[in-house]
Design a protein around this motif. Sequence first.
Motif, PDB file in Angstrom:
ATOM      1  N   SER A 192       0.136   4.982 -20.415  1.00  0.00           N
ATOM      2  CA  SER A 192      -1.198   4.676 -19.913  1.00  0.00           C
ATOM      3  C   SER A 192      -1.195   3.402 -19.060  1.00  0.00           C
ATOM      4  O   SER A 192      -1.789   3.373 -17.982  1.00  0.00           O
ATOM      5  CB  SER A 192      -2.169   4.516 -21.088  1.00  0.00           C
ATOM      6  OG  SER A 192      -3.439   4.170 -20.620  1.00  0.00           O
ATOM      7  N   ASN A 193      -0.523   2.361 -19.541  1.00  0.00           N
ATOM      8  CA  ASN A 193      -0.442   1.114 -18.775  1.00  0.00           C
ATOM      9  C   ASN A 193       0.294   1.314 -17.457  1.00  0.00           C
ATOM     10  O   ASN A 193      -0.075   0.728 -16.441  1.00  0.00           O
ATOM     11  CB  ASN A 193       0.244   0.022 -19.593  1.00  0.00           C
ATOM     12  CG  ASN A 193      -0.641  -0.525 -20.696  1.00  0.00           C
ATOM     13  OD1 ASN A 193      -1.852  -0.332 -20.673  1.00  0.00           O
ATOM     14  ND2 ASN A 193      -0.021  -1.166 -21.664  1.00  0.00           N
ATOM     15  N   HIS A 194       1.322   2.134 -17.507  1.00  0.00           N
ATOM     16  CA  HIS A 194       2.076   2.426 -16.280  1.00  0.00           C
ATOM     17  C   HIS A 194       1.176   3.129 -15.261  1.00  0.00           C
ATOM     18  O   HIS A 194       1.207   2.793 -14.071  1.00  0.00           O
ATOM     19  CB  HIS A 194       3.294   3.300 -16.609  1.00  0.00           C
ATOM     20  CG  HIS A 194       4.054   3.739 -15.399  1.00  0.00           C
ATOM     21  ND1 HIS A 194       4.799   2.860 -14.643  1.00  0.00           N
ATOM     22  CD2 HIS A 194       4.149   4.956 -14.805  1.00  0.00           C
ATOM     23  CE1 HIS A 194       5.327   3.519 -13.629  1.00  0.00           C
ATOM     24  NE2 HIS A 194       4.953   4.793 -13.701  1.00  0.00           N
ATOM     25  N   LEU A 195       0.371   4.081 -15.719  1.00  0.00           N
ATOM     26  CA  LEU A 195      -0.536   4.794 -14.820  1.00  0.00           C
ATOM     27  C   LEU A 195      -1.599   3.860 -14.237  1.00  0.00           C
ATOM     28  O   LEU A 195      -1.928   3.938 -13.057  1.00  0.00           O
ATOM     29  CB  LEU A 195      -1.211   5.955 -15.559  1.00  0.00           C
ATOM     30  CG  LEU A 195      -0.301   7.091 -16.013  1.00  0.00           C
ATOM     31  CD1 LEU A 195      -1.080   8.103 -16.850  1.00  0.00           C
ATOM     32  CD2 LEU A 195       0.353   7.771 -14.823  1.00  0.00           C
ATOM     33  N   ILE A 196      -2.100   2.973 -15.068  1.00  0.00           N
ATOM     34  CA  ILE A 196      -3.110   2.016 -14.610  1.00  0.00           C
ATOM     35  C   ILE A 196      -2.509   1.063 -13.584  1.00  0.00           C
ATOM     36  O   ILE A 196      -3.139   0.749 -12.566  1.00  0.00           O
ATOM     37  CB  ILE A 196      -3.731   1.260 -15.804  1.00  0.00           C
ATOM     38  CG1 ILE A 196      -4.618   2.224 -16.610  1.00  0.00           C
ATOM     39  CG2 ILE A 196      -4.533   0.053 -15.330  1.00  0.00           C
ATOM     40  CD1 ILE A 196      -5.145   1.668 -17.894  1.00  0.00           C
ATOM     41  N   GLU A 197      -1.291   0.612 -13.816  1.00  0.00           N
ATOM     42  CA  GLU A 197      -0.633  -0.267 -12.841  1.00  0.00           C
ATOM     43  C   GLU A 197      -0.378   0.463 -11.525  1.00  0.00           C
ATOM     44  O   GLU A 197      -0.538  -0.098 -10.448  1.00  0.00           O
ATOM     45  CB  GLU A 197       0.679  -0.814 -13.410  1.00  0.00           C
ATOM     46  CG  GLU A 197       0.488  -1.900 -14.450  1.00  0.00           C
ATOM     47  CD  GLU A 197      -0.248  -3.116 -13.904  1.00  0.00           C
ATOM     48  OE1 GLU A 197       0.090  -3.582 -12.795  1.00  0.00           O
ATOM     49  OE2 GLU A 197      -1.173  -3.588 -14.590  1.00  0.00           O
ATOM     50  N   LYS A 198       0.005   1.714 -11.623  1.00  0.00           N
ATOM     51  CA  LYS A 198       0.223   2.520 -10.419  1.00  0.00           C
ATOM     52  C   LYS A 198      -1.094   2.692  -9.649  1.00  0.00           C
ATOM     53  O   LYS A 198      -1.137   2.555  -8.425  1.00  0.00           O
ATOM     54  CB  LYS A 198       0.800   3.889 -10.823  1.00  0.00           C
ATOM     55  CG  LYS A 198       0.964   4.858  -9.694  1.00  0.00           C
ATOM     56  CD  LYS A 198       2.152   4.540  -8.841  1.00  0.00           C
ATOM     57  CE  LYS A 198       2.356   5.669  -7.843  1.00  0.00           C
ATOM     58  NZ  LYS A 198       3.079   5.256  -6.682  1.00  0.00           N
ATOM     59  N   LYS A 199      -2.176   2.958 -10.382  1.00  0.00           N
ATOM     60  CA  LYS A 199      -3.487   3.115  -9.749  1.00  0.00           C
ATOM     61  C   LYS A 199      -3.927   1.798  -9.108  1.00  0.00           C
ATOM     62  O   LYS A 199      -4.468   1.795  -7.996  1.00  0.00           O
ATOM     63  CB  LYS A 199      -4.521   3.584 -10.771  1.00  0.00           C
ATOM     64  CG  LYS A 199      -5.878   3.857 -10.166  1.00  0.00           C
ATOM     65  CD  LYS A 199      -6.842   4.434 -11.187  1.00  0.00           C
ATOM     66  CE  LYS A 199      -8.216   4.601 -10.569  1.00  0.00           C
ATOM     67  NZ  LYS A 199      -9.175   5.201 -11.493  1.00  0.00           N
ATOM     68  N   LYS A 200      -3.667   0.706  -9.776  1.00  0.00           N
ATOM     69  CA  LYS A 200      -4.009  -0.612  -9.230  1.00  0.00           C
ATOM     70  C   LYS A 200      -3.244  -0.857  -7.928  1.00  0.00           C
ATOM     71  O   LYS A 200      -3.806  -1.319  -6.935  1.00  0.00           O
ATOM     72  CB  LYS A 200      -3.671  -1.699 -10.250  1.00  0.00           C
ATOM     73  CG  LYS A 200      -3.929  -3.104  -9.772  1.00  0.00           C
ATOM     74  CD  LYS A 200      -3.517  -4.113 -10.839  1.00  0.00           C
ATOM     75  CE  LYS A 200      -3.548  -5.523 -10.311  1.00  0.00           C
ATOM     76  NZ  LYS A 200      -3.058  -6.489 -11.305  1.00  0.00           N
ATOM     77  N   SER A 201      -1.981  -0.523  -7.926  1.00  0.00           N
ATOM     78  CA  SER A 201      -1.158  -0.682  -6.730  1.00  0.00           C
ATOM     79  C   SER A 201      -1.697   0.168  -5.579  1.00  0.00           C
ATOM     80  O   SER A 201      -1.806  -0.306  -4.441  1.00  0.00           O
ATOM     81  CB  SER A 201       0.286  -0.286  -7.046  1.00  0.00           C
ATOM     82  OG  SER A 201       1.063  -0.276  -5.888  1.00  0.00           O
ATOM     83  N   LEU A 202      -2.055   1.406  -5.878  1.00  0.00           N
ATOM     84  CA  LEU A 202      -2.606   2.290  -4.851  1.00  0.00           C
ATOM     85  C   LEU A 202      -3.949   1.776  -4.336  1.00  0.00           C
ATOM     86  O   LEU A 202      -4.227   1.837  -3.135  1.00  0.00           O
ATOM     87  CB  LEU A 202      -2.766   3.711  -5.402  1.00  0.00           C
ATOM     88  CG  LEU A 202      -1.482   4.491  -5.625  1.00  0.00           C
ATOM     89  CD1 LEU A 202      -1.762   5.778  -6.395  1.00  0.00           C
ATOM     90  CD2 LEU A 202      -0.790   4.780  -4.316  1.00  0.00           C
ATOM     91  N   LEU A 203      -4.760   1.253  -5.245  1.00  0.00           N
ATOM     92  CA  LEU A 203      -6.060   0.712  -4.849  1.00  0.00           C
ATOM     93  C   LEU A 203      -5.887  -0.444  -3.872  1.00  0.00           C
ATOM     94  O   LEU A 203      -6.564  -0.508  -2.845  1.00  0.00           O
ATOM     95  CB  LEU A 203      -6.846   0.252  -6.073  1.00  0.00           C
ATOM     96  CG  LEU A 203      -8.192  -0.404  -5.790  1.00  0.00           C
ATOM     97  CD1 LEU A 203      -9.147   0.585  -5.136  1.00  0.00           C
ATOM     98  CD2 LEU A 203      -8.790  -0.966  -7.064  1.00  0.00           C
ATOM     99  N   PHE A 204      -4.963  -1.323  -4.151  1.00  0.00           N
ATOM    100  CA  PHE A 204      -4.746  -2.460  -3.260  1.00  0.00           C
ATOM    101  C   PHE A 204      -4.054  -2.030  -1.958  1.00  0.00           C
ATOM    102  O   PHE A 204      -4.281  -2.642  -0.913  1.00  0.00           O
ATOM    103  CB  PHE A 204      -4.002  -3.603  -3.966  1.00  0.00           C
ATOM    104  CG  PHE A 204      -4.931  -4.402  -4.833  1.00  0.00           C
ATOM    105  CD1 PHE A 204      -5.778  -5.340  -4.261  1.00  0.00           C
ATOM    106  CD2 PHE A 204      -4.993  -4.200  -6.197  1.00  0.00           C
ATOM    107  CE1 PHE A 204      -6.660  -6.075  -5.033  1.00  0.00           C
ATOM    108  CE2 PHE A 204      -5.882  -4.931  -6.991  1.00  0.00           C
ATOM    109  CZ  PHE A 204      -6.714  -5.862  -6.412  1.00  0.00           C
TER     110      PHE A 204
END
Length: 120
Positions: A4-16
């Motif tokens: 879950s944390n990995h997915l959230i970090e990936k989403k954060k990276s994509l958002l930025f």
Amino acid sequence: MSQSNHLIEKKKSLLFDLFNLYENYSYSLDSAFEIFLEAESIQKEITQLDMELSDVEKEHFTETYREVWEAIVQKHREMMALINVENTLLKNQMTQVNKKDQVIHSYIDKNQSMFIDRQA
């Protein structure tokens, strides 16, 4: 790090990545078109990640990065406004060209009949 944390970090990276894409907008139609194409692929990736996250995680993420989302939406609106202005200008130019063509064809049609009469 959990899945879950990995997915959230990936989403954060994509958002930025998306945010930086919109920040590099150069106020031209070509730039807007390129950004829309790239943004679409990033948004598809974000959507895929959202399918793997829980509703609580998505809601928390959205609340945490609300200002970033709002900045992206604002830039998107600016780009759409530019496209609408350019579209209106292009339509006006096409209308003017069509009017000129109508005047020319009308004049040519009248002159052709005059030339035929003169030859007769």
